[in-house]
Motif scaffolding. Structure first.
Motif, PDB file in Angstrom:
ATOM      1  N   LEU A   1      35.517  69.853  -7.867  1.00 32.61           N
ATOM      2  CA  LEU A   1      34.686  70.322  -8.976  1.00 32.61           C
ATOM      3  C   LEU A   1      33.258  70.579  -8.519  1.00 32.61           C
ATOM      4  O   LEU A   1      32.650  71.588  -8.876  1.00 32.61           O
ATOM      5  CB  LEU A   1      34.701  69.302 -10.117  1.00 32.61           C
ATOM      6  N   VAL A   2      32.718  69.679  -7.706  1.00 28.40           N
ATOM      7  CA  VAL A   2      31.338  69.817  -7.239  1.00 28.40           C
ATOM      8  C   VAL A   2      31.150  71.112  -6.455  1.00 28.40           C
ATOM      9  O   VAL A   2      30.206  71.879  -6.691  1.00 28.40           O
ATOM     10  CB  VAL A   2      30.929  68.594  -6.387  1.00 28.40           C
ATOM     11  N   SER A   3      32.039  71.370  -5.525  1.00 25.37           N
ATOM     12  CA  SER A   3      31.910  72.593  -4.717  1.00 25.37           C
ATOM     13  C   SER A   3      32.106  73.837  -5.572  1.00 25.37           C
ATOM     14  O   SER A   3      31.412  74.847  -5.384  1.00 25.37           O
ATOM     15  CB  SER A   3      32.902  72.568  -3.553  1.00 25.37           C
ATOM     16  N   ALA A   4      33.035  73.785  -6.526  1.00 25.76           N
ATOM     17  CA  ALA A   4      33.276  74.945  -7.393  1.00 25.76           C
ATOM     18  C   ALA A   4      32.037  75.282  -8.213  1.00 25.76           C
ATOM     19  O   ALA A   4      31.680  76.457  -8.386  1.00 25.76           O
ATOM     20  CB  ALA A   4      34.462  74.676  -8.311  1.00 25.76           C
ATOM     21  N   ILE A   5      31.367  74.252  -8.728  1.00 29.68           N
ATOM     22  CA  ILE A   5      30.165  74.476  -9.529  1.00 29.68           C
ATOM     23  C   ILE A   5      29.049  75.057  -8.677  1.00 29.68           C
ATOM     24  O   ILE A   5      28.377  76.023  -9.072  1.00 29.68           O
ATOM     25  CB  ILE A   5      29.737  73.163 -10.215  1.00 29.68           C
ATOM     26  N   SER A   6      28.842  74.494  -7.502  1.00 32.49           N
ATOM     27  CA  SER A   6      27.794  75.024  -6.618  1.00 32.49           C
ATOM     28  C   SER A   6      28.115  76.445  -6.171  1.00 32.49           C
ATOM     29  O   SER A   6      27.239  77.310  -6.122  1.00 32.49           O
ATOM     30  CB  SER A   6      27.606  74.098  -5.411  1.00 32.49           C
ATOM     31  N   ASN A   7      29.372  76.710  -5.855  1.00 33.57           N
ATOM     32  CA  ASN A   7      29.768  78.063  -5.437  1.00 33.57           C
ATOM     33  C   ASN A   7      29.601  79.083  -6.546  1.00 33.57           C
ATOM     34  O   ASN A   7      29.387  80.275  -6.287  1.00 33.57           O
ATOM     35  CB  ASN A   7      31.222  78.059  -4.949  1.00 33.57           C
ATOM     36  N   ALA A   8      29.691  78.630  -7.809  1.00 30.75           N
ATOM     37  CA  ALA A   8      29.563  79.530  -8.956  1.00 30.75           C
ATOM     38  C   ALA A   8      28.110  79.715  -9.395  1.00 30.75           C
ATOM     39  O   ALA A   8      27.855  80.380 -10.399  1.00 30.75           O
ATOM     40  CB  ALA A   8      30.394  79.013 -10.123  1.00 30.75           C
ATOM     41  N   GLY A   9      27.173  79.114  -8.664  1.00 28.85           N
ATOM     42  CA  GLY A   9      25.760  79.291  -8.974  1.00 28.85           C
ATOM     43  C   GLY A   9      25.103  78.133  -9.674  1.00 28.85           C
ATOM     44  O   GLY A   9      23.890  78.113  -9.865  1.00 28.85           O
ATOM     45  N   GLY A  10      25.908  77.130 -10.093  1.00 23.33           N
ATOM     46  CA  GLY A  10      25.345  75.935 -10.693  1.00 23.33           C
ATOM     47  C   GLY A  10      25.002  74.913  -9.626  1.00 23.33           C
ATOM     48  O   GLY A  10      24.891  75.237  -8.437  1.00 23.33           O
TER      49      GLY A  10
ATOM     50  N   ALA B   1      31.257  64.829   3.250  1.00 22.87           N
ATOM     51  CA  ALA B   1      31.760  65.698   4.313  1.00 22.87           C
ATOM     52  C   ALA B   1      32.793  66.684   3.773  1.00 22.87           C
ATOM     53  O   ALA B   1      32.781  67.875   4.122  1.00 22.87           O
ATOM     54  CB  ALA B   1      32.365  64.847   5.429  1.00 22.87           C
ATOM     55  N   ALA B   2      33.681  66.204   2.905  1.00 22.38           N
ATOM     56  CA  ALA B   2      34.720  67.069   2.342  1.00 22.38           C
ATOM     57  C   ALA B   2      34.116  68.135   1.427  1.00 22.38           C
ATOM     58  O   ALA B   2      34.589  69.280   1.387  1.00 22.38           O
ATOM     59  CB  ALA B   2      35.727  66.222   1.568  1.00 22.38           C
ATOM     60  N   THR B   3      33.066  67.767   0.701  1.00 26.92           N
ATOM     61  CA  THR B   3      32.401  68.734  -0.170  1.00 26.92           C
ATOM     62  C   THR B   3      31.706  69.808   0.658  1.00 26.92           C
ATOM     63  O   THR B   3      31.773  71.000   0.337  1.00 26.92           O
ATOM     64  CB  THR B   3      31.389  68.023  -1.097  1.00 26.92           C
ATOM     65  N   ARG B   4      31.054  69.384   1.739  1.00 30.75           N
ATOM     66  CA  ARG B   4      30.375  70.327   2.631  1.00 30.75           C
ATOM     67  C   ARG B   4      31.353  71.339   3.231  1.00 30.75           C
ATOM     68  O   ARG B   4      30.986  72.482   3.502  1.00 30.75           O
ATOM     69  CB  ARG B   4      29.690  69.556   3.762  1.00 30.75           C
ATOM     70  N   ALA B   5      32.583  70.911   3.422  1.00 30.01           N
ATOM     71  CA  ALA B   5      33.594  71.814   3.974  1.00 30.01           C
ATOM     72  C   ALA B   5      34.005  72.893   2.976  1.00 30.01           C
ATOM     73  O   ALA B   5      34.575  73.919   3.368  1.00 30.01           O
ATOM     74  CB  ALA B   5      34.822  71.020   4.406  1.00 30.01           C
ATOM     75  N   LEU B   6      33.714  72.662   1.691  1.00 26.98           N
ATOM     76  CA  LEU B   6      34.134  73.592   0.640  1.00 26.98           C
ATOM     77  C   LEU B   6      33.005  74.468   0.098  1.00 26.98           C
ATOM     78  O   LEU B   6      33.255  75.420  -0.625  1.00 26.98           O
ATOM     79  CB  LEU B   6      34.754  72.810  -0.527  1.00 26.98           C
ATOM     80  N   THR B   7      31.757  74.126   0.428  1.00 30.74           N
ATOM     81  CA  THR B   7      30.627  74.932  -0.039  1.00 30.74           C
ATOM     82  C   THR B   7      29.472  74.865   0.945  1.00 30.74           C
ATOM     83  O   THR B   7      29.239  73.823   1.580  1.00 30.74           O
ATOM     84  CB  THR B   7      30.143  74.473  -1.431  1.00 30.74           C
TER      85      THR B   7
END
Length: 340
Positions: A37-46, A65-71
């Motif tokens: 969810l965190v990466s999806a929100i950051s990737n969407a501009g939030g 580390a896992a979040t950094r891999a996604l965004t």
């Protein structure tokens, strides 16, 4: 050119502070605000925020580390001030060069703000009173989140609308202030931005997003619920430092009442001190929330939700939720003819 010029103008300070396209934070929800969810929100501009909750330093290390891999976009980490390993967790955020750390759940202990700022991260805090907010800013906090009682999870006693009227005229000109609690549509965002907020924070709106790992039964409970179903927990014993929690009414809310009575008896017997009693309560919520979010036990688990849950009627991608919010906000601002 932005598709939302009026909204972008009012969000400019907040977006610059966060390093995101839009000044829309996702509230840190234990078991929900994780890498997906965190990466999806950051990737969407939030701006996504990892909920550390009761994580150990090792678990937080892996989650960042896992979040950094996604965004490759900025995101933050929310740390609970009463966590017994708070400074170890801060060290983990330092090692990963996390850009923003949110300190929640109480007054930051001595040295915590300094430890975060020492490695260049921005510090966001919560404050229930203007006096405490000013003190935290003097102590080095970079931004404030004011959260009203309409929110889900741990809440204070005052509504978002009243807090905004108290805090924004007093603080917003000189400080970065985000508004949270009960926000489910862009029209509400527009009102707070016009009052001087640098941005907003939403949790309930994102909890049932397509990218949320919450169990399908958890999401369906949101879709069925209305505002009146999201109730605040009752404090049984005034000695217990229990912060009310807003969740959908079920058997779990009744079990929390029983848990408080059990902890109160332990205090009377001298088998628990006040700090341990607080931890017992927090552990109850962490376990009950996991049962609901991960296991899908929406009868006995804690289905934490804000009063805006009635506006969450279907599972949508995060990008759609954010674009809807921005579109609604832009339309509201354009209709008022206030900016541009």
């Amino acid at each position: 050119m932005t598709a939302y010029p009026k909204t972008a103008a009012l969000m400019a300070r907040g977006a610059e502070f966060l390093g995101s396209r839009y000044a829309i934070l996702c509230g840190a929800m234990s078991w929900v605000s994780e890498r997906n969810l965190v990466s999806a929100i950051s990737n969407a501009g939030g701006f996504g925020v990892i909920a550390c909750g009761a994580m150990s330093p090792e678990l937080l290390d892996a989650e960042i580390a896992a979040t950094r891999a996604l965004t490759d976009r900025p995101f933050g980490v929310n740390l609970i001030t009463m966590h017994p390993q708070l400074f170890d967790l801060i060290e983990v955020t330092k090692r990963h060069r996390v850009s923003h750390v949110v300190l929640a759940g109480g007054i930051p202990p001595k040295g915590s703000v300094e430890a975060i700022k020492e490695f260049g991260a921005k510090v966001l805090v919560f404050a229930p009173t203007i006096a405490l907010a000013k003190k935290l800013f003097r102590s080095g906090a970079d931004a404030l989140v004011i959260e009203g009682s309409e929110a889900g999870g741990h809440i204070g006693p005052v509504s978002t609308g009243v807090l905004a009227q108290e805090f924004l005229p007093e603080l917003a000109e000189d400080h970065i202030v985000f508004v949270a609690g009960g926000i489910g549509r862009g029209e509400a965002m527009a009102s707070y931005l016009e009052m001087g907020a640098a941005g907003v924070q939403l949790g309930t709106r994102f909890a049932a997003a397509a990218e949320s790992i919450a169990h399908p039964a958890f999401k369906k409970a949101f879709f069925r619920a209305n505002a009146r179903d999201a109730i605040a927990s009752v404090q049984v014993d005034p000695r217990l430092p229990v912060i009310p929690v807003r969740a959908l009414k079920n058997k779990g809310t009744e079990e929390f009442t029983a848990k408080q009575i059990e902890v109160a008896h332990a205090l009377d017997a001298g088998t628990l001190d006040m700090a341990a009693a607080q931890l017992e309560i927090e552990h109850f919520w962490a376990g009950a929330l996991r049962r609901a979010v991960i296991d899908g036990d929406v009868e006995r688990g804690s289905v934490m939700a804000g009063q805006s849950v009635g506006l969450v009627t279907e599972e949508l991608p995060v990008a759609t939720i954010i674009s809807n919010l921005m579109g609604e906000c832009e339309t509201a601002l354009a209709g008022r003819g206030r900016i541009g």
